[in-house]
Write a protein that holds these residues in place. Structure first.
Motif, PDB file in Angstrom:
ATOM      1  N   TYR A 312      -0.518 -10.417  47.424  1.00  0.00           N
ATOM      2  CA  TYR A 312      -0.592  -9.862  48.767  1.00  0.00           C
ATOM      3  C   TYR A 312       0.366  -8.695  48.960  1.00  0.00           C
ATOM      4  N   GLU A 313       1.484  -8.688  48.213  1.00  0.00           N
ATOM      5  CA  GLU A 313       2.521  -7.681  48.430  1.00  0.00           C
ATOM      6  C   GLU A 313       2.071  -6.269  48.088  1.00  0.00           C
ATOM      7  N   THR A 317       0.348  -3.238  54.826  1.00  0.00           N
ATOM      8  CA  THR A 317       0.384  -4.199  55.937  1.00  0.00           C
ATOM      9  C   THR A 317      -0.778  -4.033  56.917  1.00  0.00           C
ATOM     10  N   LEU A 320      -3.751  -5.415  55.281  1.00  0.00           N
ATOM     11  CA  LEU A 320      -3.620  -6.855  55.079  1.00  0.00           C
ATOM     12  C   LEU A 320      -3.972  -7.628  56.341  1.00  0.00           C
ATOM     13  N   ILE A 321      -3.593  -7.061  57.510  1.00  0.00           N
ATOM     14  CA  ILE A 321      -3.928  -7.718  58.786  1.00  0.00           C
ATOM     15  C   ILE A 321      -5.438  -7.755  58.980  1.00  0.00           C
TER      16      ILE A 321
END
Length: 500
Positions: A312-313, A317, A320-321
């Protein structure tokens, strides 16, 4: 006249004409189209027999029966071979040879009391007219494609490669259904080792029948277990002649519209003759785009599965949301979700290819939109994954060769499984195995990854990219042609005005 006598065991002559007729009709008892006619003149008898729909009726009447039944020709084999105005006369003694040639359109003449039978090949062939190739589409350049007729294909090649050095070696392959196979190359350019290797593989091939050039290719390939094609196949005569002029070998098979080109490398399957008809910079862009598409089609979906499952990193962001929101309603892990979508795409593609053209196009477009939308609304998959799968599918279509495009499609599945089980480590492991496998492959004994392995920097401008024509004065060093120079580099660079 061309007279070649077939001798050996099993000579059934001399024979009474009535006995010969009974023997042939017993062999063709399930074939009512055998024509057997007996003619008499004074105390002589002669029989003419053939299969009706296999021969040209007009040629039989005008060039064979008319002179045969005249007063000038004696009813002996020597007189018939010398007087009948046909050049394909041969004599046969064995029944097996007679039966085989009847099936390919031969007309036989038997003079009673002779020890052999005279044969003329007057076969009637239904040929498809010349038309555009359906499997290889071009925007620029010649679009005519090969047909199933060997005579037509050889005629096209002769017009394309007008050189006295052009060699067309003939082989007959197949014990039960013999078919003509031609090995084609330029004697002054092609590598002698490649010629001898291909010649040996064709001569030693012992099979009942060769159905198509694609089947022959599988018989003579270096490795029969790999998923990668080792010989290039094409329906375009201009691509065929382009490769012949650069020192490669070509193989044509009777009743097949597809030609084989050997040796071939991994990079050959991403080249298009259309690159030659465009400016060098545009051709380079398109070629690089195809190589990039290969990596995208093979690795894009596996990387998504690996990132969503383990890493996931590495996802920004904001993305990812959105990704979390799209996957909130999906009950399956990413690996199953990706395999489901890839399988659905393959089903749509295969069904569209097998259905009639108009129906297939409708299935491909409507089916993809409807099924994809329904899958997202039902919570079976996420909309983000559909984008990645669609990009992978589009990238696989950029390969000019269908066989390599199919290989790319299949490679995605093991890569997705490795990415879903081991993450990026699994993808690197699979990619390493793939590279090792490619390094071990050969095509007609030549390295499959040439000119990268072994490294031949001079060939990069012919494979990985294109340069202006004045820098293309040499043929592929990797194939070791007899004549490396295409033209003088100095002359190619000189440009003169009309007043000079």
């Amino acid at each position: 006249m061309n007279r070649r006598k077939k001798t050996g065991k099993g000579n059934i002559f001399p024979l009474q004409i009535e006995d010969l007729e009974s023997l042939l009709k017993s062999k063709f008892k399930n074939n009512p189209d055998l024509s057997f006619t007996t003619y008499e003149r004074k105390n002589e008898k002669v029989a003419v027999f053939y299969i009706d729909y296999q021969v040209e009726a007009d040629k039989v009447e005008d060039f064979l029966l008319e002179p045969l039944l005249g007063e000038k020709i004696e009813w002996t084999n020597d007189s018939i071979l010398n007087e009948i105005p046909l050049s394909s006369g041969k004599t046969y003694e064995k029944l097996d040879d007679i039966l085989k040639n009847l099936l390919i359109g031969a007309v036989f003449i038997y003079c009673e009391s002779e020890k052999s039978v005279v044969s003329y090949l007057l076969s009637k062939k239904e040929n498809r007219s010349l038309q555009q190739s359906e499997t290889e589409s071009l925007v620029l350049g010649p679009k005519i494609g090969f047909t199933e007729s060997m005579t037509t294909n050889l005629n096209i090649i002769r017009w394309s490669v007008r050189s006295e050095d052009l060699v067309l070696e003939k082989y007959i392959i197949g014990k039960r259904e013999p078919r003509e196979v031609r090995l084609i190359y330029l004697k002054s350019i092609a590598n002698e080792t490649d010629i001898n290797t291909m010649r040996q593989r064709l001569q030693e091939l012992d099979v009942d029948v060769v159905d198509d050039s694609a089947v022959l290719m599988q018989y003579i390939e270096d490795s029969t277990t790999t998923i990668f094609p080792q010989f290039f196949t094409t329906e375009l005569p201009d691509r065929f002649s382009y490769n012949i002029n650069r020192g490669k070998l070509g193989v044509l098979v009777e009743n097949s519209p597809t030609a084989i080109i050997a040796p071939s490398t991994f990079f050959s399957f991403f080249e298009s003759t259309e690159d030659l008809y465009m400016r060098w910079n545009v051709g380079t862009f398109l070629r690089v785009l195809r190589y990039l598409s290969f990596f995208l089609s093979t690795l894009l979906t596996p990387l998504y599965v690996a990132a969503v499952t383990f890493h996931y990193e590495i996802i920004p962001t904001p993305l990812l949301i959105n990704l979390g929101q799209s996957r909130a309603a999906v009950p399956f892990p990413p690996i199953l979700e990706a395999l489901f979508l890839e399988l659905m795409i393959e089903l749509l593609r295969e069904s569209g290819a097998r259905l009639p053209t108009k129906v297939g196009q409708t299935i491909g477009i409507v089916g993809g939109v409807v099924v994809g939308t329904a899958a997202v609304e039902a919570g079976v998959t996420s909309n983000v994954l559909i984008i990645f799968v669609a990009l992978s599918a589009l990238a696989s279509f950029t390969a000019p060769n269908y066989l390599m495009g199919t290989t790319v499609r299949i490679l995605r599945f093991p890569m997705i499984i490795l990415g879903g089980l081991l993450g990026i480590v699994g993808i690197f492991f699979g990619a390493s195995l793939l590279i090792i496998h490619l390094l071990r492959l050969t095509s007609l004994g030549r390295p499959y990854l040439s000119p990268i392995y072994p490294l031949v920097v001079e060939d990069f401008n012919k494979v990985l990219y294109r340069l202006p024509n004045q820098f293309q004065n040499q043929r592929f060093k990797s194939y070791r042609p007899k004549d490396l120079q295409r033209y003088a580099n100095k002359d190619a660079k000189e440009k003169k005005d009309i007043d000079e």
